[in-house]
Structures are given as C-alpha cells and as structure tokens.
Scaffold this motif. Structure first.
Motif, short mmCIF file in Angstrom:
data_model
loop_
_atom_site.label_atom_id
_atom_site.label_comp_id
_atom_site.label_asym_id
_atom_site.label_seq_id
_atom_site.Cartn_x
_atom_site.Cartn_y
_atom_site.Cartn_z
N ILE A 1 0.84 -1.20 0.00
CA ILE A 1 0.00 0.00 0.00
C ILE A 1 0.88 1.25 0.00
O ILE A 1 1.81 1.38 0.82
N THR B 1 1.01 4.84 1.00
CA THR B 1 0.29 5.72 1.93
C THR B 1 0.47 7.21 1.62
O THR B 1 -0.16 8.04 2.27
N LEU C 1 -2.80 9.00 0.56
CA LEU C 1 -3.99 8.73 1.36
C LEU C 1 -4.19 9.82 2.41
O LEU C 1 -3.23 10.36 2.96
N THR C 2 -5.45 10.10 2.67
CA THR C 2 -5.78 11.04 3.74
C THR C 2 -5.73 10.31 5.08
O THR C 2 -5.63 9.07 5.15
N GLU D 1 -8.58 7.88 5.32
CA GLU D 1 -8.37 6.66 4.52
C GLU D 1 -7.37 5.73 5.19
O GLU D 1 -7.52 4.50 5.17
N ILE D 2 -6.34 6.29 5.78
CA ILE D 2 -5.38 5.45 6.50
C ILE D 2 -6.04 4.78 7.69
O ILE D 2 -5.81 3.61 8.00
N VAL E 1 -8.08 1.88 6.43
CA VAL E 1 -7.22 0.74 6.08
C VAL E 1 -6.79 -0.01 7.33
O VAL E 1 -6.81 -1.25 7.40
#
Length: 999
Positions: free
Chosen positions: A686, A688, A691-692, A695-696, A699
């Motif tokens: 992934i 990162t 990603l916001t 979103e993290i 996940v």
C-alpha cells in the motif's frame, strides 16, 4: 340525446369473466361478509349434493336493500358508505369492496344461486334466485332478465315449496324470452333449474352449525350445481398430499393472525368440506396457518415500520437474542414522500438447514411442513389478506431469483420465510388492486413498494446474515449450532455402529446359550480332566504324578474361565439402547447369570472334587498347599496378562489422541500465522503517500478486523480442543464417580426412551383415531338400517308375504345390535360416569360377550359368591375393557391345553381376580408381560395388557400377575386405597345393555 344501454352479457363480463378462478370468487364473498360486519363467515361444500353454501352472520339485507343495492351493478353504496357500523357494539371497519361488482363473482362458482338474507331492521327473510346463464345470452338487455324474490317470515327457512316457486318464475321468464335467446342456452338453463327440484334449504341447514338465518341476521348464497373445478380446488392434486389445494392457498390466513400482539381478527373464516353425511373437514381450520407462537419460535424475527420517506426503523432479533434497533435508509427518497405510503413489516425466518436452526426436531419439522404449504410474505390491507401475495408459488419480490445469483450474499429464501406486510386503505390508497383480484396494478406506487422491500432484504442480509456482517450474532450462533450438530452426528454415527456390533454380539451369545453350547463345552472340559487325572494315576513317579494332577486341575479351571469369558458380553458405555435391544440385554443377563451361578459354579465344584479325589489316591505326596498356590498363581498370571493388554491399548489410544490434538492445535496456529503474513504482504504493497488520515484509519481498521476475525476463529478451535480434553479428564480426580461418557450415555438413554414412548403413544393415538372413525361410520350405518327396518314394518303389516322376510331381518339385526350394545360400557365418550359396579353384572356381561367361544372351547367360566357380591364405585368404561382383555387372553391360552379347562372370577379384600388353569406365563416373560409390543400370541400386537395397566393406573387401580393355585395365570385388579366398596344408589348396568329397537 344518445344514451348507453347495457346488455345482459355485461353482468357476465363484469363478474365471471373478471375473476381469476373459483377460490378467488369465494374470497370475494368472504370479503363481502367482512364489509357486512360479520363476525363469522363459513363455506360448506356438500359433495354428494353438489352444493356450495357461503353464509355469514353480518347485518344482512332488507327486501329493499336487495332490490336497490344488491341487484344494482356498480352501486355507490360502498363507495359513499360511512365506516360507522349499524350497531354501536361493532368496531369500525374499512370497506374492502369499492366497485359494487364483487357479488357477481358468484357466477364463477356455479351457474345459479339462491340468495337468502335477513336484516336486523326487517325480520322477514329475503329469498331470491339468480340464474347466471341467462346473462350469457346475446341479444337481450338487463331489464329482460327477471329475478324472482320472495319474503319469508321470521323463524322460518325456505323449503322445497319455496324453491319450486322461484324456479317456476324463472321458467316463465325463460318462456317469455323464447325466440330471442338461443335454444341451446334455454335448454342449459332448464337443466340447471332441474338441479333445484330436490333442494330443501330448511332440511339441509340442519347439518350446518354456526351462522343461521332462522331468526338471526346475515346473508347466505346457495350455489348448485357447482363448477366441476370446485372439487379439485378444494381437494387439490390427489397424487401429492403435501401440495396445498388452490382453495387452501387462497383462503388460508384470510385475516392476519400470525403477528404477536395483534388484537383478534374482526371476522373468523371457516370452510367445511362435507365429504359424506358423517364426515366433514375444516379445510382452513385452526392450526393450519401460522400463529404468534410460530412467529416467536422462528430463528430470526424482524418487526418495524417503513415511514412515509421509505426508511425502515424496527427491531431485529437473530437466533432469539435480545432485539436490536436497526435502520435501513431508502436511497430513492431524496427527501420526498414515497408514492406507496408508510406500511408495517413483520417477518420471521427459519434456517433451511436443521444443523443451523435453534429449533428442536419436532418444531423444525412442523414449521417446515407449514412453510412448504403456506410459507411466504403476505400482504394485508386493513388486516384482510390481499391475493395472491403469500402463496408459496408466487414469489412476488423475486427472492429466489436473487438468491440463485449468490446464496452467500443474498441470505433470504422465499421458501423459508413467513410474515406480513401491513397496509391500509388510507395511507396506501395508490396501491390499487386489479379488477380480477390477482394482485396490485403495476403502477409507480407498486413498483416503489417492491423496490423498498427488495432493498430492505439486501441491506438486512448484508448487515446481519453474512460472514462479514458487522453484527456477528448470526455468524457466531450458526457456527455453534453447526458444531453441536456435527458433534451429535458423529456421536450418533458412532453409537449406531457400536449399537449394531453390540446387538450382533448379543444375538450370537444368546443363540449359543439357547442351543446348549455351554453344556457341551463343559462336558468336553470334564472329559479332558478325566483323561489327565487317569494319566496322573498311571504315573509311577509320585512327584510327577502330583505335578500332573495340579496341571490338570489348573487347566480345567482355566478352561471354565475361558468359557465364561467367551459368553461374556459387555454393554458399551455411553451408548443408549432402544427398548428392543434393552429387553434382549436383560434376557441375556438373566440367562448368563443362570449359566454362571448354575452350570459354571457346579463345574468348578466338580473339577475340585475330582482333583481332590485323585490327590487322595496319591496319598501325602500331593500337598494341598501346593494345589492352592498353583491355582492362585495361575489366576494372577491370567489377570496380569489381561490387564497388560488393556494397558497397552489404552496407552496407544492416548498417544493417538495426543498426536491428533497437537496436530489440530498446530494447524490453528499455522492458519493464524498465514493470515497475518498475508496482512503484512498487503500492508507492504500500500502506498500511503496519497492517502488522507481518514483513509489510513479505514485501512488500519480493515486489517485489524481481519486479524481479529482470524484470531477469534482459531481461538474457537483451540477452546473446543481444551473443552474436549477437560471433559475427558474432568472426573479423573475421583474415579468412583461416573465420567462424562456415563453422563452422555444416561442422557442419550433418556432421549431414546422418550422417543420410544412417543412412538408407542403415536401408534396408540393413530389406532384410537382409526377406531373412532370406524365406530362413527358403523354407528351411522346401524342407525340407517334400524330406521329402514322401522319403515319396512308398515309394509310388512300391510303385506302378509313380506312378514317372514321382515321377521328374519329383524331377528338377525337384533342379534347384531345386541352385540354392538354390549360395548356401550366400553365407550369412554358415551359412558364416562362413575357408578356402583357389581361383580354379578360383570359376570353377566362377560357371559353374554364370550358365551359362544366358551362353549366352543369347552371352558368352564365360574364366578365365586364373593365375586358376585362384590361392589365398587368406578368407571365401567375403565374396568370393563380390562376384564374383556383378560378373559379373551385366558380363553386363547386355555384352548392350547387339554381338558378340563377352567376360568374363574374371584374377589378378596379389594382384589378382583381373573385366573385359569392354563399353561400360565413363563418366568422369563413375567417381567415383560405388560410391555407394549410384547406378545407370545401368533400375530399378537402386545397392546392389551399394556393399555389395561396404564388405564387402571390413571384411576389409581393396579394390575399385577402371579401364578394361580389352579396352575395357570392369575391377574389381580387392585382397588385404590380407601375407595368405597358400596354405595346407597345403584344403577343397574343392565339398563344400558337393554335393547331399544322401537324407540
């Protein structure tokens, strides 16, 4: 000005041709009864007479109502009717019919109808005849068809004379239309009217219970002849008993009665299929439809409401757990009200696989049968069912089609659900019913209605009934149930194998015991001993001779032990035995004990006696102590060998179990490590950077959920292993207590015993029902013969040539009737009253019943003075069958022996005795003589003595068996303690037995 004119055919097109079928037409008539504020509506189908009667106890119609409303097509009476009922005691009801044409549905059932109606406002009965075939004739107007109407005073019902009057009026109308209608139609009408020649509503009403028009209000429709399809619609496919008939599917659940907490329905519906004059069945009777108890018993329940925006809010209970509040939004709302309106939903669901259901076997099978016949999602408007929704063959939400795409994602099955969608005429007025009553019109409101429910099913399946659902109640409980079911399946399979092996071993041992094999083997041991002792006696060396005696004795005693072991059968632990096997086991134990305590002990004594005699002949050379020590050492050696073999087998099983448990534990650990390795690999892939924070976070939660699920699953597996080990070792601290194997065996034995008892009770219940039907049919036939003989008497009085025939018939019938009346005291339903029973009456009853057999078998039946004088207050319906059974058995067994044959009735200190000098009951059978199914008679069912004792026990009496001084069996009926032996009033049972031919 031009105007429309209506031909007579318009009635046929608006009525018969618009209705989907006969069941739908009858449903329409039931709805009309609802609108008339009836509390009961009943259908009666008389098969032999080919008549269908639909009757209710509603407000009924006056003569003016019938003319101005019922005979007016499209009347506005319902559309503009106020919902306030005529009687203040009646709760307001929404009107179901709106078009004023539902009454025309009668034409779909049969070509003509007699209408009977009485109103509380007008006591006179309105009586009319409508022939619908006239309305199929082209070329005539509505005004050309005349409907004859009469009025009948209160307290009376129309008879054959009134029917003929109406028929005559229709025939006159038909004659007046000559030349204007086809002759074929006219001929058909005349044939239909001829079916009314023998109809007498007043007489036939005597066979109907419930709503009556003799004095009360209501409406009735008498339809004859009926359409040829009615018989099929009522009975269904004769080749498939499990398939519900069309009428059953249509009328069942007419009112909403399945939802818990709902008030009783405003109207109760029944439909009776009169298959003969004596047999009638309620096709839609109580118990056929789902009940509130069924709803609460189901595996899952959902109850809630769709609001005016389409959002569902309600309670969801999974596997009987505490309901949780759940909301399902409707994406199509967009802040606007739905076209279909707000409505209620109550849904119950039963898992399709028994291993995944919390229901017991009986409840699961019962609900499964109901689901197969009447399962589905019903629609009720104002608590009255809408057709065809709810029929098991009408999947109106395409549930099975969606399930076929992905059963794992789409949980629901239409065949496993039952429930109610509740709408009302005010909130859901845009849901409009088709003219033919076959469902809603496919307008925008109905399409939205279906979309709401389909979206709801998809969302609830995702939220509760998938392996990845946030609510894990279903997943966890389902796994627990499957694990328990699998454990039961494995245990049952093992038990069946061990039970079968045990039974075979038991049968082999019993065969050898019964064939005298132990005696043969013992004889061989003694012969070998004699040979060995003779060889010792011929030995010149005293020391060697002594050794041979010891060896011979030891070998013989060991052979006896081996014989015992070869016949020893061990009952398997933890395995329940059915009744038949348990009986074989008890018999075997008795026979084995006889062999062990008798034959083998005597053989051991004989071996020791012969060995001692041989030792004495050898003199002091053979030391007694040496013989004793040799025997004990041999026994110790044999015991050590047996224990060693068992120890090694136990150690091998423990090692195998240890390896299996360790292997399963290692597999669980490896499975968890594999899952975490996959998580780490996916985490490494992934990126990162783009990603916001949210979103993290999503996940991270996703991976954590995967880890938690994997951990939970493997912990469950390991905990199961620990539980199995703990159960196996839990009683190790105190070996004097039974372990879990004994507990399981005890519980399983209890279950098997209860199942055996349930099977026995079912057999008795089926036998009782069969006898009840036979008795009912036979009694009805006897009544008919008796009545016809009375009618024949007048002919015989007037015709001398007929008198001998009548006299012979009457004499033969009186003989048969006398036998039938002998059994009056045996009938609990007709003679369930305690009275003073005298021994002299019992004697006379038995002599009357068995006189012919007693004479044929040359048996002497005598009663002692004590028996004749004995009295007791009791139920003849309880005691007489017992005496009949005992005497019947005694006569049979006496017939197997030579003369003299004696059967005696005696009484002593509260004991009523039946004894004989027959062969008696063998000792081995005395413990089983009262068991259900045990009999030594050829083709005997083994039920009489079992039922007799059970019936007596319920009245606090006893029934026991012993040996009679006469040499045969002696059965004793013991009175309850403290019962009265006499009474001031005495009802002679002979009154019951007296012939009553001319009454």
């Amino acid at each position: 000005m031009a105007t429309f004119k209506a031909r007579a055919r318009a009635v046929d097109m608006l009525g018969r041709q618009q209705i989907a079928g006969i069941p739908t037409a009858i449903n329409e008539l039931f709805k009309n009864a609802h609108d008339a504020y009836a509390e009961h509506v009943v259908g009666d189908y008389f098969r032999e007479e080919n008549i269908l009667v639909i009757r209710d106890d509603g407000f009924g119609m006056t003569h003016r109502d019938f003319l101005d409303k019922w005979l007016v097509v499209g009347t506005e009476s319902k559309v503009n009717a106020a919902t306030v009922p005529h009687a203040q005691s009646k709760e307001r009801r929404p009107i179901l019919g709106e078009k004023g044409i539902g009454r025309l549905a009668v034409a779909a059932v049969g070509p003509q109808v007699l209408v009977l109606s009485r109103s509380a406002k007008d006591p006179s009965l309105t009586f009319a005849l409508v022939n619908w075939t006239l309305f199929t004739a082209p070329g005539i107007d509505l005004e050309d068809v005349e409907i004859p109407v009469e009025q009948i005073p209160i307290g009376q019902l129309p008879d054959r004379r009134h029917v003929h009057s109406l028929v005559h009026a229709v025939l006159e109308n038909l004659d007046g239309l000559a030349g204007r209608i086809d002759e074929t139609i006219a001929h058909t009408v005349r044939n239909e009217l001829s079916a009314l020649e023998e109809l007498d509503p007043n007489a036939l009403s005597q066979r109907m219970s419930g709503p009556s028009l003799r004095e009360a209000s209501g409406t009735q429709f008498w339809i004859t002849p009926t359409d040829e399809m009615l018989a099929y619609d009522v009975s269904g496919n004769p080749k498939d008993d499990q398939e519900a008939s069309p009428l059953f599917r249509t009328l069942i659940g007419f009112s909403d009665t399945m939802v818990p907490g709902n008030p009783p329905p405003p109207m109760v519906a029944h439909f009776y299929d009169h298959r003969s004059r004596e047999v009638s069945l309620d096709v839609i009777g109580d118990g056929e439809f789902f009940t509130p108890q069924d709803f609460q018993l189901a595996d899952h329940q959902i109850s809630g409401r769709f609001d005016e925006y389409g959002q569902f809010t309600g309670q969801v209970s999974v596997y009987g757990r505490e309901p949780v509040t759940h909301v399902v939004p409707w994406p199509g709302s967009r802040g606007s009200h739905t076209l279909c309106g707000a409505f209620q939903l109550n849904l119950a669901y039963v898992q399709g696989n028994k291993s995944q259901s919390r229901l017991g076997d009986e409840d699961f099978n019962r609900l499964a049968r109901k689901l197969a016949r009447v399962g589905g999602l019903y629609v009720y408007r104002d608590r009255v069912r809408m057709l065809p929704y709810g029929r098991s063959d009408f999947d109106w939400l395409d549930i099975e089609r969606e399930r076929s795409k992905s059963a794992s994602d789409y949980f629901w099955s239409y065949r496993r659900m039952f429930g109610v969608v509740g709408i009302d005429s005010k909130s859901n007025f845009r849901l409009q019913e088709k003219a033919g009553r076959e469902g809603f019109r496919a307008n925008a409101a109905y399409r939205e209605f279906r979309d709401l429910l389909q979206n709801f099913l998809v969302q609830t399946a995702r939220d509760f009934f998938r392996d990845d659902s946030l609510d894990d109640s279903w997943r966890i409980t389902r796994r627990e149930l499957e694990r328990e079911a699998e454990a039961r399946r494995r245990h049952d399979k093992q038990s069946r194998v061990r039970r079968a092996d045990f039974r075979k071993e038991l049968q082999r041992a019993e065969i050898r015991l019964n064939q005298g094999t132990p005696e043969q083997e013992v004889g061989a041991v003694l012969r070998d001993l004699e040979i060995s002792l003779a060889d010792a006696a011929s030995e010149m060396d005293p020391a060697r001779a002594s050794e041979k005696v010891v060896v011979a004795e030891t070998r013989a005693l060991r052979a006896v032990i081996e014989i015992r072991s070869s016949y020893r059968v061990a009952r398997p632990r933890g395995v329940a035995l059915p009744k038949s096997v348990a009986q074989d086991w008890d018999n075997y134990q008795r026979e084995f004990e006889i062999m062990e305590r008798g034959l083998l002990d005597e053989t051991r004594t004989e071996i020791e006696r012969r060995s001692s005699a041989a030792a004495e002949r050898l003199g002091s050379a053979l030391n007694r102590r040496r013989r004793l020590e040799a025997g004990i050492k041999t026994r110790i050696s044999d015991a050590q060998s047996t224990l060693g073999r068992t120890h090694r087998r136990t150690a091998e099983n423990l090692e195998s179990m240890r390896e299996s448990l360790l292997g399963q534990a290692n597999e669980s650990r490896k499975a968890f490590e594999d899952e975490t390795r996959l998580v780490m690999l996916e985490l490494a892939s992934i990126n990162t950077e783009g990603l916001t924070d949210q979103e993290i976070s999503d996940v991270r939660r996703s991976f954590e959920d995967r880890i938690d699920r994997a951990l939970s699953h493997e912990l469950d597996q390991l905990n199961q292993l620990c539980d199995r080990v703990n159960m196996a070792l839990g009683s190790g601290a105190d070996r004097s207590e039974g372990d879990f194997v004994d507990v399981i065996g005890s519980l399983e034995q209890e279950v098997v015993s209860l199942r055996d008892r349930a099977d026995e009770d079912l057999e008795l219940a089926q036998l009782g029902l069969a006898l009840q039907v036979i008795n009912h049919e036979f009694s009805s036939s006897i009544r008919a013969v008796r009545n016809n003989l009375r009618r024949l008497r007048s002919w015989a009085d007037a015709n001398k040539a007929l008198r001998p025939v009548y006299s012979d018939l009457r004499a033969s019938f009186e003989h048969l009737d006398a036998y039938l009346r002998l059994f009056t005291p045996l009938n609990k339903r007709l003679y369930r009253r305690d009275t003073v029973m005298k021994g002299s009456e019992v004697e006379r009853f038995l002599l009357d019943l068995f006189q012919e057999r007693i004479s044929q078998e040359n048996i002497s039946l005598e009663a002692t003075p004590e028996f004749r004088a004995a009295k007791v207050r009791a139920y003849p319906s309880t005691l007489y069958p017992v005496f009949v059974n005992l005497v019947d058995n005694a006569i049979y067994w006496l017939s197997t022996r030579g003369n003299p044959r004696m059967l005696r009735l005696d009484y002593s200190d509260g004991d009523w005795i039946v004894e004989d000098n027959g062969p008696g009951v063998p000792t081995v059978d005395q413990a089983r003589i009262f068991e259900l199914g045990f009999s030594r008679k050829p083709n005997g069912r083994g039920m009489g003595l079992h039922i007799s004792r059970d019936v007596l026990r319920k009245e606090a009496w006893s029934l026991s068996l012993s040996t009679s001084p006469l040499g045969g069996a002696r059965f004793v009926l013991g009175e309850p303690d403290g019962e009265m032996k006499s009474a001031s009033t005495d009802r002679d049972i002979a009154d019951t037995l007296a012939l009553d031919f001319d009454q």
